[in-house]
Motif scaffolding. Sequence first.
Motif, PDB file in Angstrom:
ATOM      1  N   PHE A 160       0.816  -1.209   0.000  1.00 39.97           N
ATOM      2  CA  PHE A 160       0.000   0.000   0.000  1.00 39.97           C
ATOM      3  C   PHE A 160       0.854   1.265   0.000  1.00 39.97           C
ATOM      4  CE2 PHE A 160      -2.877   2.997   2.385  1.00 39.97           C
ATOM      5  CZ  PHE A 160      -3.834   3.126   1.397  1.00 39.97           C
ATOM      6  N   LEU A 161       1.956   1.242   0.754  1.00 35.68           N
ATOM      7  CA  LEU A 161       2.804   2.429   0.884  1.00 35.68           C
ATOM      8  C   LEU A 161       3.905   2.505  -0.157  1.00 35.68           C
ATOM      9  CD1 LEU A 161       3.201   2.436   4.770  1.00 35.68           C
ATOM     10  CD2 LEU A 161       1.644   3.827   3.388  1.00 35.68           C
ATOM     11  N   LYS A 162       4.108   1.425  -0.899  1.00 36.65           N
ATOM     12  CA  LYS A 162       5.166   1.366  -1.905  1.00 36.65           C
ATOM     13  C   LYS A 162       6.514   1.762  -1.284  1.00 36.65           C
ATOM     14  CE  LYS A 162       2.003   2.239  -5.767  1.00 36.65           C
ATOM     15  NZ  LYS A 162       1.036   1.350  -5.330  1.00 36.65           N
ATOM     16  N   ILE A 163       6.905   1.003  -0.272  1.00 34.89           N
ATOM     17  CA  ILE A 163       8.163   1.246   0.427  1.00 34.89           C
ATOM     18  C   ILE A 163       9.322   0.915  -0.506  1.00 34.89           C
ATOM     19  CG2 ILE A 163       9.587   0.589   2.427  1.00 34.89           C
ATOM     20  CD1 ILE A 163       7.020   2.081   3.191  1.00 34.89           C
ATOM     21  N   SER A 164      10.206   1.874  -0.687  1.00 37.30           N
ATOM     22  CA  SER A 164      11.364   1.665  -1.559  1.00 37.30           C
ATOM     23  C   SER A 164      12.439   0.886  -0.811  1.00 37.30           C
ATOM     24  CB  SER A 164      11.921   3.008  -2.032  1.00 37.30           C
ATOM     25  OG  SER A 164      12.587   3.647  -0.967  1.00 37.30           O
ATOM     26  N   PRO A 165      13.363   0.269  -1.548  1.00 34.77           N
ATOM     27  CA  PRO A 165      14.465  -0.439  -0.890  1.00 34.77           C
ATOM     28  C   PRO A 165      15.286   0.470   0.027  1.00 34.77           C
ATOM     29  CG  PRO A 165      14.349  -1.076  -3.201  1.00 34.77           C
ATOM     30  CD  PRO A 165      13.376   0.054  -3.004  1.00 34.77           C
ATOM     31  N   VAL A 166      15.414   1.732  -0.337  1.00 35.05           N
ATOM     32  CA  VAL A 166      16.165   2.695   0.479  1.00 35.05           C
ATOM     33  C   VAL A 166      15.445   2.949   1.815  1.00 35.05           C
ATOM     34  CG1 VAL A 166      16.986   5.092   0.580  1.00 35.05           C
ATOM     35  CG2 VAL A 166      17.170   3.792  -1.560  1.00 35.05           C
ATOM     36  N   GLU A 167      14.119   2.994   1.793  1.00 34.16           N
ATOM     37  CA  GLU A 167      13.322   3.273   2.992  1.00 34.16           C
ATOM     38  C   GLU A 167      13.072   2.030   3.837  1.00 34.16           C
ATOM     39  OE1 GLU A 167      10.260   6.632   1.290  1.00 34.16           O
ATOM     40  OE2 GLU A 167       9.954   4.534   0.699  1.00 34.16           O
TER      41      GLU A 167
END
Length: 177
Positions: A50-57
Motif C-alpha cells: 500500500f505504501l510502496k516502500i522503496s528499498p532505500v526506505e
Amino acid sequence: MKKLFCLLMILSAACRLTAQTTPTTAVIFNDEDLVTQIFGKNKESLLNEFLKISPVEESAFQSAFLEYETEKSPWLSERIALLKMYNEEFSSLDERKMNSLTKEIINNDLEFGRLQMRYFRRMNKLLGATRAAKFFQLDNYLEQSTREFIQNQLPFIKELESDRQVYNHDTKPLSSR
C-alpha cells in the motif's frame, strides 16, 4: 483496496450469521493471525504494498514498524483481556463493574490514540505526510476490521441481547407492540 473492502464485508456478514448463539467461553485472537485470516496477507505485506516502500526506505520503515507493533502489543493485550473479562462475566456484570469496564475500554482507546500520535510524527519524517497518513489509515482499517471480527464473537450487553432474543422469537417487530 476495493477487493479488501469487499472481502471484509463478506467475512463480516459470515461472522454475523455464525454469531447467532451466545458463546460461553472466552474468545481470544492474535491480531496478526486475524489480519492474515481476514485479508489473506500479513500486516507487513499489506503495508509494504500500500505504501510502496522503496528499498532505500525499507530498513528504517521496518525498524519503526516493528517498534510500533511492539509498543502496540500491550495495548492490544489489554484490550483483549478486557473483552475476555466481558465475555466471561457478561451475564453477571453489575452496574459498578460495567461502569469500570467501560471506562477501562475507553481509556485503552485513548492510550492507543496517543501511541499513534507519537508514531505519526516518526512516520511523517520517514515517509512524508501523505504516506504517513496512508500508514495510519491502513493501520486503523486493519484495527477496525479485527475489532469488528472480535466484536461479532461477543454477546451483546444484557438488555440489548434480551431485546434481540424477543425480536427473533416473534415475527412482529418490537415497535408494533
